[in-house]
Design an enzyme around this catalytic site. Sequence first.
Site, PDB file in Angstrom:
ATOM      1  N   ASN A  71      44.537  57.229  65.353  1.00  0.00           N
ATOM      2  CA  ASN A  71      45.347  56.294  64.575  1.00  0.00           C
ATOM      3  C   ASN A  71      46.674  56.049  65.293  1.00  0.00           C
ATOM      4  O   ASN A  71      47.279  54.994  65.172  1.00  0.00           O
ATOM      5  CB  ASN A  71      45.604  56.868  63.181  1.00  0.00           C
ATOM      6  CG  ASN A  71      46.532  56.003  62.377  1.00  0.00           C
ATOM      7  OD1 ASN A  71      46.169  54.909  61.966  1.00  0.00           O
ATOM      8  ND2 ASN A  71      47.773  56.456  62.193  1.00  0.00           N
ATOM      9  N   GLN A  89      55.301  58.955  66.257  1.00  0.00           N
ATOM     10  CA  GLN A  89      53.840  58.796  66.332  1.00  0.00           C
ATOM     11  C   GLN A  89      53.471  57.334  66.060  1.00  0.00           C
ATOM     12  O   GLN A  89      52.986  56.995  64.966  1.00  0.00           O
ATOM     13  CB  GLN A  89      53.154  59.673  65.283  1.00  0.00           C
ATOM     14  CG  GLN A  89      53.137  61.153  65.625  1.00  0.00           C
ATOM     15  CD  GLN A  89      52.683  61.996  64.447  1.00  0.00           C
ATOM     16  OE1 GLN A  89      53.154  61.801  63.330  1.00  0.00           O
ATOM     17  NE2 GLN A  89      51.806  62.933  64.687  1.00  0.00           N
ATOM     18  N   ASP A 126      40.726  62.004  62.284  1.00  0.00           N
ATOM     19  CA  ASP A 126      42.008  62.169  61.613  1.00  0.00           C
ATOM     20  C   ASP A 126      42.432  60.882  60.895  1.00  0.00           C
ATOM     21  O   ASP A 126      42.235  59.779  61.408  1.00  0.00           O
ATOM     22  CB  ASP A 126      43.035  62.507  62.711  1.00  0.00           C
ATOM     23  CG  ASP A 126      44.381  62.938  62.166  1.00  0.00           C
ATOM     24  OD1 ASP A 126      44.419  63.918  61.435  1.00  0.00           O
ATOM     25  OD2 ASP A 126      45.388  62.285  62.508  1.00  0.00           O
ATOM     26  N   GLU A 162      38.547  62.542  57.650  1.00  0.00           N
ATOM     27  CA  GLU A 162      39.614  62.920  56.719  1.00  0.00           C
ATOM     28  C   GLU A 162      39.964  61.660  55.921  1.00  0.00           C
ATOM     29  O   GLU A 162      40.714  60.807  56.396  1.00  0.00           O
ATOM     30  CB  GLU A 162      40.837  63.417  57.494  1.00  0.00           C
ATOM     31  CG  GLU A 162      41.938  63.898  56.565  1.00  0.00           C
ATOM     32  CD  GLU A 162      43.338  63.918  57.185  1.00  0.00           C
ATOM     33  OE1 GLU A 162      44.201  64.610  56.655  1.00  0.00           O
ATOM     34  OE2 GLU A 162      43.571  63.214  58.188  1.00  0.00           O
ATOM     35  N   ASP A 213      46.812  71.538  56.314  1.00  0.00           N
ATOM     36  CA  ASP A 213      47.907  70.724  55.789  1.00  0.00           C
ATOM     37  C   ASP A 213      48.391  71.282  54.452  1.00  0.00           C
ATOM     38  O   ASP A 213      47.946  72.330  54.009  1.00  0.00           O
ATOM     39  CB  ASP A 213      47.435  69.275  55.624  1.00  0.00           C
ATOM     40  CG  ASP A 213      47.307  68.578  56.968  1.00  0.00           C
ATOM     41  OD1 ASP A 213      48.090  68.900  57.877  1.00  0.00           O
ATOM     42  OD2 ASP A 213      46.417  67.720  57.101  1.00  0.00           O
TER      43      ASP A 213
END
Length: 552
Positions: free
Chosen positions: A107, A172, A204, A242, A310
Amino acid sequence: MRLTDTGDLWWKTAVVYCLDIETFMDFNDDGVGDFEGLAHRIDYLAELGVTCLWLMPFYPTPGRDDGYDIIDFYGVDSRLGHHGDLVEVLRTAKDRGMRVIADLVVNHTSDQHPWFKASRSSRDNPFRDFYVWRDEIPKGAPTNVFPDKEDGVWQLDEKTGQYYLHNFYHHQPDINLANPKVRDEIAKVIGYWMELGFSGFRVDAVPFLQQDGDPGVDPHELLRSLRKYLTRRAGDSVLLGEVNLPFEEQYEYFGGEASDELTMQFDFVGMQNLYLSLARQDARPLADSLRERPVLAQESQWANFVRNHDELTLDKLTEAERMEVFEAFAPDEGMRVFDRGIRRRLPTMLAGDPRHVRMVYSLLFSLPGTPVIFYGEEIGMGENLEQPGRLAVRTPMQWNSAANGGFSRARSRRLVAPVTPDGFGPAHVNAADQRTDPDSLLAFFEKLIRRYRASVEIGWGELTIIDAGVDCVLVHAIQGTEGSMIAVHNFSSDPQVIDFALPNGMGSNAELVELLRDGGVVADEKGRVSLALEAFDHRWLRVHSTDDKRLS
Ligand code: GLC
């Protein structure tokens, strides 16, 4: 179901174990876990019964999001070893019958990735459209995933005077997935790791692959093409997504009826309702979410989990429900993060009560789907709340009671992360002691996994939630072509007596054999079963028929 099918679709009955190389085992004494350390612990994992390793990001990184900020998709972080060391891990795992999947983080990249450095260097750089740039912040921009750290999802780049998209940290930047060149690059990355021997990827941040804009990205089309490409290369490889979204949207990410997108997805909704059930000592929230789960095509699968790396996100619960779970399991503000999650592991949340902890893991391994465990869960590790944010649960694996929990022989101040302090620290919680203790949590996990692996219906069968007449007890049946089982879990701290009817097809006078202890029960001629349960009891009962050919 034939045996050949079960073997081919290995993920339907897998035991997935997630670990971060840097906190697992340090072999060269520099304080950072490494591939060599992991290679030496593959036998431990094989003995536990793990069939698939999920390696968290091991790529070169500036380390500002624990490796989820990548600067080279083809590289290996030199602190962990080199490609040769990684290949040794793959080979050793394969030798022990274990598959390995890798985190695929496409991503976004790190802002230190050469693509982004080139992209931000000028508006006409050939890499400019590898990322998502806008002249102005679009109206109705979503909130950032890390609301306590970032104001929004658009960051002004002073030099070129445009904003770039970042759903996560500002360092990011999101990749422009609408760009065919970028998609091609992603395919090559997948192809590369497949050739090295990986059996697929944990994908992800799937919901964020969708970016509005011109042209927009159809994430479904993207996933369809990646899945096609992946399975063309290796038919038995998987994409484990995810996707923390409501069930209807998750169903779409499986590819709907065509089931041609993600092979597996974590059940975030079920996980959150599990905690609500635990907080209330009432099985109904979990039972309801299991009933609402879409039924999937044969080759698709749900991945069940209790904890991951997480925060334990509670974002799919209502505000009031979330507060109930917070009050039960994270009473102090410092145990929470992002206003939506908990930064603790299970045993500390359950005050270390072994009956309660075992009940939850028994449930995890008996719910229809494939269980995924996070390293250290099998020995009941706790967290280190002195560590910031989500790092609280990413402490070194506790191998023995020696210095640094046997994770590393470096000086403790050189460790990649401090070992969990006392209470749940290595003096009390470690793998070596538990390996020789038949009553340990580790021994319990080994037994659960053995039983799970001998009960293929858990991965393949059809679920029925049975009304036990008591709200605090979950009774579920899983019926498969090779056999059926009933699982019973008491969410209450009080003993219970229950009486329930076996689902149709299981027959009257059926014999139910206990799988986790000695003994059994027999249904009456109407197919009813009575059970006396202790506080937080858990039972697995195999429904025996005379033509059962299984060992247990
Ligand atoms: C996923 C990861 C998380 C990471 C984020 C950004 O949600 O699980 O750890 O911070 O993606 O890559």
